[in-house]
Design an enzyme around this catalytic site. Structure first.
Site, PDB file in Angstrom:
ATOM      1  N   LYS A 167       8.720  28.887 124.808  1.00  0.00           N
ATOM      2  CA  LYS A 167       9.602  27.718 124.956  1.00  0.00           C
ATOM      3  C   LYS A 167      10.924  28.097 125.601  1.00  0.00           C
ATOM      4  O   LYS A 167      11.998  27.714 125.131  1.00  0.00           O
ATOM      5  CB  LYS A 167       9.798  27.020 123.601  1.00  0.00           C
ATOM      6  CG  LYS A 167       8.471  26.508 123.005  1.00  0.00           C
ATOM      7  CD  LYS A 167       8.658  25.639 121.790  1.00  0.00           C
ATOM      8  CE  LYS A 167       7.354  25.038 121.286  1.00  0.00           C
ATOM      9  NZ  LYS A 167       6.374  25.992 120.770  1.00  0.00           N
ATOM     10  N   ARG A 168      10.846  28.834 126.687  1.00  0.00           N
ATOM     11  CA  ARG A 168      12.038  29.293 127.369  1.00  0.00           C
ATOM     12  C   ARG A 168      12.665  28.174 128.185  1.00  0.00           C
ATOM     13  O   ARG A 168      11.972  27.237 128.615  1.00  0.00           O
ATOM     14  CB  ARG A 168      11.707  30.466 128.294  1.00  0.00           C
ATOM     15  CG  ARG A 168      11.136  31.701 127.599  1.00  0.00           C
ATOM     16  CD  ARG A 168      11.962  32.173 126.440  1.00  0.00           C
ATOM     17  NE  ARG A 168      11.624  33.539 126.005  1.00  0.00           N
ATOM     18  CZ  ARG A 168      11.620  33.937 124.739  1.00  0.00           C
ATOM     19  NH1 ARG A 168      11.898  33.092 123.766  1.00  0.00           N
ATOM     20  NH2 ARG A 168      11.347  35.192 124.442  1.00  0.00           N
TER      21      ARG A 168
END
Lengths: 270, 270
Positions: free
Chosen positions: B95-96
């Site tokens: 979930k960058r």
């Protein structure tokens, strides 16, 4: 002591609102690091030691370590800053955000493993995704509001009942998420008008302001629009313009000089 | 081959839409791992080897490794899956999301360092923050749309011109961000109605669907509302309910059985 209190104390003691972003890019390091297997640590340490007196915070950006498998260097760097420069908080720039059970793991990563004093977090998953960070009352949670990049407005400017999303985020943080008083907000220097609007919403919640330096934000507009009544309230972050001020033998002195220049420029408008 | 093509091939060859989420929590491991210094790798490897025939993907969640300083275990785990189970794509759940220059570092972390076939990404910073992932046309970019957690609606349900934000994200991904055809979306199983709405917006873009199992999503509603016309389109992810199906000596067989049960349940409604 708690992050926000430490920050206020450091603002007072240092007379600086400057944060040096530690974003190591080995390709830009001075030649002397070419054969140093610990170059990432050594370069960042030299910059931190040289610039410490001019800063209120340091902000290592975790991707710049992770891309090189340099987690150990990051861990030692934060420990070094704490040992050599007590009183300077370290914000781990990681922009984490996940469901609650996973956010607990990210909180353990930032605060327990790395010993950071604060971490940046993404609000898109809602309050329960930030809660494990908020619950660490002694640590700071720096929540993305209006970021500094060109595409920031793609989502953040969408109008929700006539107000842009980033203002809704600011409202939520100030009114619902800041029960422990440990929140701060990311508001980019590239949007001075938005800085003023968010300041009006959130009172004296600290802002982490990236985007001066390489990204082109205007220091005068940032300070005038976003400072609090006591002339603080800002963590003005610059990374590339300080870290890579010189790639010669004077890299550390050049970084310190760039940090000092930014400090003085900010202070002209406080 | 490219991630989406690999995924379609694996859906066809395995007859499974199940993704096993590899979220190691050492406190839940069977007793035999108590004195194993490489427990995180060994446990995940055992689960992956036992469950492989029942899955279309594996999805290691990076915080569960990073909190323990186990980056090396994650790297070896992904390499092991690729070597032992060719044809099964690995989605790194990270979930960058960050500004473009930093997103490049995160893309290097996910794709070059870890060798993942796809990565999850957060859209809050806008298109340019996702671009370095999108540019890797052979890799998948799985963008958060409507997440499975209780607070998902805090931001994602806010109405933008009468439509919730998550639908705006779906529109942007389908119309503007998917030029390389390498996008997928995270849409939680806990929101069957939203799954249907997003499916209507994005055509056959694959969905990564967390939230069945421990989080309580209803499999029948998920499949009926979100499958594509050919009965695929879904990566239905379960982590805790599979990984910790047993903490006895039969942990790997129990995990495989749980994956098989979920596969069969899904397939009843395809």
């Amino acid at each position: 002591m708690a992050f926000i209190a430490d920050l206020r104390k450091r603002w007072a003691n240092s007379g600086s609102l400057v944060c040096v972003g530690l974003d190591p890019e080995p390709g830009k390091f001075p030649a002397k690091f070419a054969s140093d297997p610990d170059a990432i640590f050594a370069f960042c340490r030299d910059i931190a030691d040289a610039a410490a007196e001019y800063v209120c915070c340091f902000k290592p950006q975790i991707a710049h370590f992770a891309a090189h498998g340099a987690e150990d260097a990051l861990q030692r760097l934060i420990a070094h800053i704490h040992a050599a420069h007590p009183g300077i908080p370290v914000i781990l720039d990681a922009k984490r955000g996940d469901i609650g059970s996973t956010a607990q793991q990210y909180a353990a990563e930032a605060f327990d493993r790395y010993g950071a004093d604060a971490v940046t977090a993404n609000p898109y998953l809602g309050k329960d995704s930030v809660q494990p960070f908020l619950d660490r009352a002694d640590k700071g949670v720096v929540i993305l509001c209006r970021t500094s990049n060109p595409g920031a407005g793609d989502l953040q400017d969408l109008l929700v009942d006539g107000k842009p999303l980033y203002q809704r985020v600011a409202e939520k943080v100030a009114r619902e998420w800041n029960g422990n008083g440990n929140c701060a907000l990311v508001v980019g220097a590239t949007w001075p008008e938005q800085l003023r609007e968010v300041r009006e919403i959130v009172g004296d919640v600290p802002f982490l302001v990236p985007g001066v330096g390489a990204q082109g934000g205007d220091v005068e507009a940032v300070v005038k629009n976003a400072k609090t009544a006591d002339g603080t309230g800002l963590i003005v972050s610059s990374s590339r313009a300080i870290l890579y001020a010189s790639n010669g033998g004077d890299y550390a002195q050049a970084a310190a000089a760039a940090a000092k220049t930014l400090r003085d420029e900010i202070n002209r408008y406080r």
